[in-house]
Write a protein that holds these residues in place. Structure first.
Motif, PDB file in Angstrom:
ATOM      1  N   ILE A   1       2.993  -3.803   2.981  1.00 42.36           N
ATOM      2  CA  ILE A   1       3.709  -2.548   3.420  1.00 42.36           C
ATOM      3  C   ILE A   1       3.158  -1.411   3.096  1.00 42.36           C
ATOM      4  O   ILE A   1       2.634  -1.127   2.099  1.00 42.36           O
ATOM      5  CB  ILE A   1       5.234  -2.941   2.480  1.00 42.36           C
ATOM      6  CG1 ILE A   1       5.735  -4.134   3.007  1.00 42.36           C
ATOM      7  CG2 ILE A   1       5.959  -1.685   2.795  1.00 42.36           C
ATOM      8  CD1 ILE A   1       6.894  -4.624   1.756  1.00 42.36           C
TER       9      ILE A   1
ATOM     10  N   ASP B   1       3.237   2.686   3.138  1.00 38.82           N
ATOM     11  CA  ASP B   1       4.122   3.681   2.839  1.00 38.82           C
ATOM     12  C   ASP B   1       3.351   4.975   2.569  1.00 38.82           C
ATOM     13  O   ASP B   1       2.849   5.065   1.518  1.00 38.82           O
ATOM     14  CB  ASP B   1       5.074   3.403   1.710  1.00 38.82           C
ATOM     15  CG  ASP B   1       6.185   4.399   1.335  1.00 38.82           C
ATOM     16  OD1 ASP B   1       6.210   5.400   2.109  1.00 38.82           O
ATOM     17  OD2 ASP B   1       6.790   4.188   0.426  1.00 38.82           O
TER      18      ASP B   1
ATOM     19  N   PRO C   1       2.413   9.205   3.772  1.00 39.15           N
ATOM     20  CA  PRO C   1       3.119  10.643   4.327  1.00 39.15           C
ATOM     21  C   PRO C   1       2.639  10.750   5.808  1.00 39.15           C
ATOM     22  O   PRO C   1       1.569  10.202   6.330  1.00 39.15           O
ATOM     23  CB  PRO C   1       2.454  11.720   3.460  1.00 39.15           C
ATOM     24  CG  PRO C   1       1.092  11.119   2.691  1.00 39.15           C
ATOM     25  CD  PRO C   1       1.281   9.629   2.906  1.00 39.15           C
TER      26      PRO C   1
ATOM     27  N   GLU D   1       0.892  -1.108  -0.012  1.00 35.97           N
ATOM     28  CA  GLU D   1       0.012  -0.128  -0.057  1.00 35.97           C
ATOM     29  C   GLU D   1       0.857   1.170  -0.098  1.00 35.97           C
ATOM     30  O   GLU D   1       1.823   1.372   0.859  1.00 35.97           O
ATOM     31  CB  GLU D   1      -0.758  -0.034   1.201  1.00 35.97           C
ATOM     32  CG  GLU D   1      -1.810   1.219   1.485  1.00 35.97           C
ATOM     33  CD  GLU D   1      -2.711   1.282   2.789  1.00 35.97           C
ATOM     34  OE1 GLU D   1      -3.417   0.029   2.771  1.00 35.97           O
ATOM     35  OE2 GLU D   1      -2.373   1.941   3.576  1.00 35.97           O
ATOM     36  N   THR D   2       0.733   1.927  -0.994  1.00 34.31           N
ATOM     37  CA  THR D   2       1.747   3.107  -1.038  1.00 34.31           C
ATOM     38  C   THR D   2       0.922   4.386  -1.294  1.00 34.31           C
ATOM     39  O   THR D   2       0.118   4.602  -2.420  1.00 34.31           O
ATOM     40  CB  THR D   2       2.691   3.193  -2.138  1.00 34.31           C
ATOM     41  OG1 THR D   2       3.462   2.046  -2.125  1.00 34.31           O
ATOM     42  CG2 THR D   2       3.558   4.214  -2.229  1.00 34.31           C
ATOM     43  N   THR D   3       0.565   5.098  -0.193  1.00 31.00           N
ATOM     44  CA  THR D   3      -0.393   6.199  -0.480  1.00 31.00           C
ATOM     45  C   THR D   3       0.167   7.703  -0.579  1.00 31.00           C
ATOM     46  O   THR D   3      -0.537   8.604  -0.658  1.00 31.00           O
ATOM     47  CB  THR D   3      -1.156   6.156   0.975  1.00 31.00           C
ATOM     48  OG1 THR D   3      -0.276   6.317   1.879  1.00 31.00           O
ATOM     49  CG2 THR D   3      -2.190   4.896   0.998  1.00 31.00           C
ATOM     50  N   HIS D   4       1.584   7.595  -0.304  1.00 28.16           N
ATOM     51  CA  HIS D   4       2.062   9.122  -0.529  1.00 28.16           C
ATOM     52  C   HIS D   4       2.210   9.543  -2.125  1.00 28.16           C
ATOM     53  O   HIS D   4       2.172   8.843  -2.938  1.00 28.16           O
ATOM     54  CB  HIS D   4       3.515   9.103   0.014  1.00 28.16           C
ATOM     55  CG  HIS D   4       4.548   8.311  -0.902  1.00 28.16           C
ATOM     56  ND1 HIS D   4       4.895   6.854  -0.861  1.00 28.16           N
ATOM     57  CD2 HIS D   4       5.464   8.917  -1.854  1.00 28.16           C
ATOM     58  CE1 HIS D   4       5.878   6.571  -1.906  1.00 28.16           C
ATOM     59  NE2 HIS D   4       5.982   7.715  -2.546  1.00 28.16           N
TER      60      HIS D   4
END
Lengths: 531, 159
Positions: free
Chosen positions: B111, B113, B115, A4-7
């Motif tokens: 995982i 990631d 802000p 999950e990459t929300t940036h």
């Protein structure tokens, strides 16, 4: 499994959010740059405050006879001038430079203990306000000299001395916290690859200075506490009538006081070692010998304190030891001066304002060093002791030495700090104005001192009149030059030609090679590459 | 700083995370002891001359220096060890010994990631399962977190 990459990739990496807004930014800040700025402004305010007392002193000494102030008030002025300049101007200025520069020179994101850093600064305004307020209290400000010898500072001192003692304790606490922070930062937070022998010399000199502070501050704290207990709790540490020894006070004081001199000059060596190679466009000659010379000076500074006390009386063997040990310090100091000169040898030198101040430092600090050598010779010191020769000596060391290096540092790094170039023409005027004035101010004091004029007196014999008048004119001119400097500082902060990242053609080091001008509020959130 | 090693033939991986530290614990202790020696020697010298009030200040100052160095070293000597094998993912955190540990089933691991809130530009990297997540490498720079996230994904695929 899933990721999950929300940036948002466009957000974050190089985005600097900057400081908080408003006055509370400065009260609650833990940012090393903010705290460095606060220290530097405090030092400047104290320089003007201590300088205004110097103006009163020079005004009174303009002519023989009592003209403007009472002798007791004159003594208050000499005492407060010394205390404010040493503890309020020179020391905080170097701590301010350390705060600004040490983290960005070693590639650290901030100081190791940022909250303690905030405390170490904010203690100081209260300490100095308390010290200054004694001027308006019954009994007046301390009038026993910045060395506060007992029994003048114990048996015969006014009640306001207790405020002085408290203020000195606060300054000591601040210095110790600052020193701990600098040591922890330099030891623990250097960027990968920044080995000890790759550190800029300014960082080295501050590491050694912080160590000196740690070693001698308990002695100062002990001395003022014993003063307090002698005054109020019936002890007799320094009272001969009770079995104590007033001479021991002088030993205790100078065990602190002499290393204190090096605390005020070692960081200056670091500043000059940064500036000379930049404007000579050559690497510093003998880097490792500079490091070892700095360490040698620091070690020797613990072993020479009694050269301030030759006239107090001591065995001949003691006089000989302290004389030779004192003269030995000229060896590592000479190594430094020779290395700076050799760095300039056959260099492509240019003479921008920081270089002028650095050259002024080398020439005039050496004059102060030579007069120090003269004072270190025991039989000769018997004549010079407590004369204006001593005043001339330590002002050449501390004004044209320490203060000149601080001003040089300002001109050298201010484009990096603010992103604006200072006005070169005004900077050069400031240098020549100050340099002519400071020599008119202090050089004649050698002559009146050698002729026997004692220090710390508001009146003097007629034969000293001309040199004192000349000295006072130099004093007023030098004071005015620093008000002009204030104008340059404010003008530079408010605007000016935009500075490049490297600022100077020959500048090296992480702060010039890896950071823009001005640097982001949070610099080196990622460790920089170290060559 | 991120170190990855293959632990055994079954294809287990161990990732060790630690902040940048420019002095070893041994060197730091030696520095502190030497400083104590100097400070106490000065204090004792004056005590022998009858000026014993220097000594308590020397002691207090060494206490303050020790505390300052200890607090800083707590930050820079901590380690995080992530061990991945086909069944379990284990995260251990501590300074010189394991102070906290978590365990997840590897097939369910994700995982995260994202802000951070507010004015902080540093990102948060975490390993979690369902509602539970443990932040890893909070001391790493964003670029190091990118590399770590990539390596974690790679290890999970391999195991």
């Amino acid at each position: 499994m899933y990721t999950e990459t929300t940036h948002d990739a466009a957000h974050g990496e190089h985005h600097d959010h900057g400081p908080a807004k408003g006055l509370m930014r400065w009260v609650t800040t833990t940012n090393h740059k903010d705290i460095g700025t606060l220290y530097l402004w405090l030092a400047f305010i104290m320089l003007l405050y201590g300088g205004s007392m110097a103006m009163i002193i020079r005004l009174e000494l303009f002519q023989p006879g009592l003209q403007w102030v009472e002798p007791h008030f004159f003594n208050q002025m000499t005492t407060m001038h010394g205390l404010v300049m040493v503890f309020g101007a020179i020391m905080p200025a170097f701590v301010g430079l350390a705060n600004w520069l040490v983290p960005i020179m070693i590639g650290a994101p901030d100081m190791a203990l940022p909250r303690m850093n905030n405390w170490s600064f904010w203690i100081l305004p209260f300490a100095f306000t308390m010290l200054a307020s004694t001027t308006f209290m019954e009994g007046g400000a301390p009038a026993f000299g910045w060395t506060f010898y007992a029994p003048l500072s114990t048996t015969f001192a006014p009640d306001t001395t207790d405020f002085f003692i408290f203020a000195v304790h606060l300054m000591g606490i601040s210095s110790v916290m600052g020193a701990i922070n600098i040591i922890a930062t330099i030891l623990n937070m250097r960027a990968p690859g920044m080995t000890l022998m790759k550190m800029p010399l300014f960082v080295w000199t501050w590491l050694i200075t912080a160590y000196l502070l740690i070693a001698v501050m308990p002695v100062l704290a002990g001395a003022v506490t014993m003063m307090l207990t002698d005054r109020h709790f019936g002890t007799s540490f320094f009272d001969a009538a009770g079995g104590g020894d007033p001479v021991m006070f002088q030993h205790v004081f100078w065990f602190f006081g002499h290393p204190e001199v090096y605390i005020m000059i070692l960081p200056a060596f670091g500043v000059i070692s940064a500036i000379i190679p930049t404007f000579a466009r050559k690497p510093l000659f003998g880097y490792s010998s500079m490091v070892y010379a700095t360490a040698s000076i620091a070690i020797l500074s613990f072993m020479v304190w009694a050269h301030h006390m030759f006239t107090v009386g001591m065995p001949v063997a003691g006089e000989l030891y302290f004389m030779y040990a004192t003269i030995l310090i000229s060896v590592p100091t000479g190594v430094k001066v020779f290395n700076w000169v050799t760095t300039m040898w056959k260099g492509s030198m240019t003479f921008e304002t920081p270089m002028l101040w650095a050259l002024g430092f080398i020439v005039m600090f050496t004059i102060g060093g030579f007069s120090g050598l003269m004072l270190g010779v025991a039989p000769v010191d018997t004549q010079y002791h407590d004369t204006y020769f001593v005043v001339a000596h330590f002002h050449y060391v501390l004004v044209t030495g320490a203060l000149y290096s601080i001003i040089a540092a300002f001109y050298y790094w201010v484009p990096k700090w603010t992103g604006h170039m200072y006005d070169e023409k005004l900077g050069k005027i400031h240098f020549w104005w100050s340099t002519i004035a400071v020599n008119v101010l202090f050089f004649p004091q050698h002559f009146v001192g050698l002729a026997g004029m004692p220090r710390r007196i508001p009146d003097y014999s007629l034969q000293f009149a001309e040199f004192n008048a000349i000295s006072s004119i130099g004093g007023f001119a030098f004071g005015l030059a620093q008000v002009f400097f204030l104008y340059i500082v404010i003008k530079t902060i408010r605007g000016g030609e935009k500075a490049t990242a490297q600022v100077w053609e020959g500048a090296t080091g992480l702060e010039f090679e890896q950071l823009p001008s001005p640097p982001p509020y949070h610099s080196f959130t990622e460790a920089p590459p170290v060559r | 700083m991120v170190n990855i090693s293959k632990v055994d033939s079954r294809g287990s991986y161990r990732i060790v995370l630690s902040p940048n530290c420019s002095i070893s614990w041994r060197e730091l202790v030696l520095f502190y002891l030497f400083t104590c020696l100097v400070a106490i020697a000065v204090g004792l010298f004056f005590t022998l001359q009858g000026m014993w009030m220097v000594l308590p200040f020397s002691g207090l100052e060494m206490l303050a220096l020790g505390t300052g160095l200890y607090l800083t070293s707590r930050k820079v000597y901590r380690k995080e060890v992530i061990t991945l094998d086909p069944d379990r993912t284990r995260i251990e955190k501590g300074v010189q010994r394991v102070a906290q540990s978590w365990e997840f089933k590897t097939p369910w691991v994700r995982i995260i990631d994202e802000p951070r809130d507010g004015r902080n530009s540093r990102r948060r990297l975490a390993i979690g399962v369902h509602g539970a997540a443990v932040e890893v490498g909070s001391f790493l720079a964003n670029s190091e977190k990118d590399a770590l996230a990539f390596q974690l994904k790679d290890c999970i695929i391999r195991v």
